[in-house]
Scaffold this motif. Structure first.
Motif, PDB file in Angstrom:
ATOM      1  N   UNK A   1       0.808  -1.221   0.000  1.00  7.90           N
ATOM      2  CA  UNK A   1       0.000   0.000   0.000  1.00  7.90           C
ATOM      3  C   UNK A   1       0.845   1.275   0.000  1.00  7.90           C
ATOM      4  N   UNK A   2       2.068   1.206   0.505  1.00  5.63           N
ATOM      5  CA  UNK A   2       2.887   2.406   0.689  1.00  5.63           C
ATOM      6  C   UNK A   2       2.987   3.280  -0.558  1.00  5.63           C
ATOM      7  N   UNK A   3       3.289   2.738  -1.732  1.00  5.54           N
ATOM      8  CA  UNK A   3       3.396   3.618  -2.902  1.00  5.54           C
ATOM      9  C   UNK A   3       2.074   4.317  -3.241  1.00  5.54           C
ATOM     10  N   UNK A   4       0.976   3.599  -3.075  1.00  3.61           N
ATOM     11  CA  UNK A   4      -0.334   4.186  -3.362  1.00  3.61           C
ATOM     12  C   UNK A   4      -0.703   5.257  -2.334  1.00  3.61           C
ATOM     13  N   UNK A   5      -0.428   4.964  -1.072  1.00  2.00           N
ATOM     14  CA  UNK A   5      -0.712   5.919   0.003  1.00  2.00           C
ATOM     15  C   UNK A   5       0.154   7.158  -0.171  1.00  2.00           C
ATOM     16  N   UNK A   6       1.430   6.957  -0.456  1.00  2.62           N
ATOM     17  CA  UNK A   6       2.334   8.082  -0.647  1.00  2.62           C
ATOM     18  C   UNK A   6       1.931   8.921  -1.863  1.00  2.62           C
ATOM     19  N   UNK A   7       1.414   8.284  -2.904  1.00  3.76           N
ATOM     20  CA  UNK A   7       0.948   9.018  -4.082  1.00  3.76           C
ATOM     21  C   UNK A   7      -0.230   9.928  -3.714  1.00  3.76           C
ATOM     22  N   UNK A   8      -1.079   9.462  -2.819  1.00  5.04           N
ATOM     23  CA  UNK A   8      -2.207  10.298  -2.380  1.00  5.04           C
ATOM     24  C   UNK A   8      -1.700  11.476  -1.556  1.00  5.04           C
ATOM     25  N   UNK A   9      -0.758  11.215  -0.659  1.00 12.13           N
ATOM     26  CA  UNK A   9      -0.171  12.327   0.101  1.00 12.13           C
ATOM     27  C   UNK A   9       0.426  13.358  -0.851  1.00 12.13           C
ATOM     28  N   UNK A  10       1.118  12.878  -1.879  1.00 14.66           N
ATOM     29  CA  UNK A  10       1.727  13.797  -2.836  1.00 14.66           C
ATOM     30  C   UNK A  10       0.659  14.568  -3.600  1.00 14.66           C
ATOM     31  N   UNK A  11      -0.412  13.894  -3.958  1.00 10.47           N
ATOM     32  CA  UNK A  11      -1.521  14.552  -4.664  1.00 10.47           C
ATOM     33  C   UNK A  11      -2.133  15.653  -3.806  1.00 10.47           C
ATOM     34  N   UNK A  12      -2.328  15.362  -2.524  1.00  6.39           N
ATOM     35  CA  UNK A  12      -2.869  16.367  -1.605  1.00  6.39           C
ATOM     36  C   UNK A  12      -1.898  17.534  -1.496  1.00  6.39           C
ATOM     37  N   UNK A  13      -0.619  17.231  -1.301  1.00  5.25           N
ATOM     38  CA  UNK A  13       0.381  18.289  -1.176  1.00  5.25           C
ATOM     39  C   UNK A  13       0.472  19.125  -2.448  1.00  5.25           C
ATOM     40  N   UNK A  14       0.390  18.483  -3.603  1.00  7.01           N
ATOM     41  CA  UNK A  14       0.414  19.221  -4.865  1.00  7.01           C
ATOM     42  C   UNK A  14      -0.789  20.153  -4.967  1.00  7.01           C
ATOM     43  N   UNK A  15      -1.907  19.709  -4.428  1.00  7.50           N
ATOM     44  CA  UNK A  15      -3.137  20.504  -4.503  1.00  7.50           C
ATOM     45  C   UNK A  15      -3.117  21.687  -3.536  1.00  7.50           C
ATOM     46  N   UNK A  16      -2.675  21.460  -2.304  1.00  2.82           N
ATOM     47  CA  UNK A  16      -2.725  22.541  -1.305  1.00  2.82           C
ATOM     48  C   UNK A  16      -1.397  23.268  -1.154  1.00  2.82           C
ATOM     49  N   UNK A  17      -0.339  22.711  -1.727  1.00  2.00           N
ATOM     50  CA  UNK A  17       0.962  23.363  -1.708  1.00  2.00           C
ATOM     51  C   UNK A  17       1.857  22.840  -0.594  1.00  2.00           C
ATOM     52  N   UNK A  18       3.163  22.720  -0.877  1.00  2.00           N
ATOM     53  CA  UNK A  18       4.095  22.197   0.130  1.00  2.00           C
ATOM     54  C   UNK A  18       4.243  23.120   1.339  1.00  2.00           C
ATOM     55  N   UNK A  19       4.203  24.428   1.133  1.00  3.24           N
ATOM     56  CA  UNK A  19       4.338  25.355   2.264  1.00  3.24           C
ATOM     57  C   UNK A  19       3.146  25.233   3.199  1.00  3.24           C
TER      58      UNK A  19
END
Length: 165
Positions: A122-140
């Motif tokens: 699950x880790x790659x899929x879960x991490x992809x979602x975290x990245x998607x959220x971060x891309x949407x709301x911004x890293x800062x």
């Protein structure tokens, strides 16, 4: 009067008229939580894992073996809910519960290789979602949000609970 379709300022006015000065923080946190967990739920469901089971798996991955009461505290479950979930997860072969040698009344809960393999899958899929959220709301914003959550958790942990006045 329903405030469902009203803009936030109108809802705030309605809340103040009803005697409330503050926004409904528990409800806002629930909406934020649902916005986040809703991103993960399809992956968990596709792998036959409940949100609560995943919470336990992540807690054991991050903290190592724990006693049931510790799992309940970390995952914010009641004692009966923790007991039931651990029993189901044991039946599914996701964890083991072992009596401690120095005190047979105490139990240590450990993930099985099956649970670790599931987490690795699950880790790659879960991490992809975290990245998607971060891309949407911004890293800062993401970094500030984590820091704010950590601070709120720490500060509220210092606040004594109110007795049922």
């Amino acid at each position: 009067m329903s405030t469902k379709g009203l803009p936030r300022s109108k809802r705030d006015q309605a809340a103040r008229a009803a005697g409330f000065r503050h926004r409904n923080l528990p409800l806002l946190l629930l909406h934020a939580r649902e916005g986040v967990i809703g991103q993960f739920r399809p992956i968990l469901n596709a792998h036959g894992v409940t949100e609560q089971q995943w919470r336990i798996i992540r807690a054991l991955l991050e903290r190592g073996p724990m006693e049931p009461r510790e799992i309940g505290a970390v995952c914010r479950f009641s004692s009966p809910a923790t007991t039931g979930m651990l029993a189901r997860m044991d039946d599914l072969g996701l964890l083991t519960r072992e009596r401690q040698a120095q005190d047979a009344r105490r139990v240590t809960v450990t993930l099985t290789p099956k649970a670790r393999a599931l987490a690795a899958e699950l880790a790659p899929q879960i991490e992809a979602i975290y990245q998607r959220i971060e891309d949407h709301i911004g890293p800062e914003f993401t970094e500030r949000f984590y820091a704010t959550l950590d601070e709120v958790i720490a500060l509220l942990g210092e606040l004594p609970a109110v007795d049922g006045e």
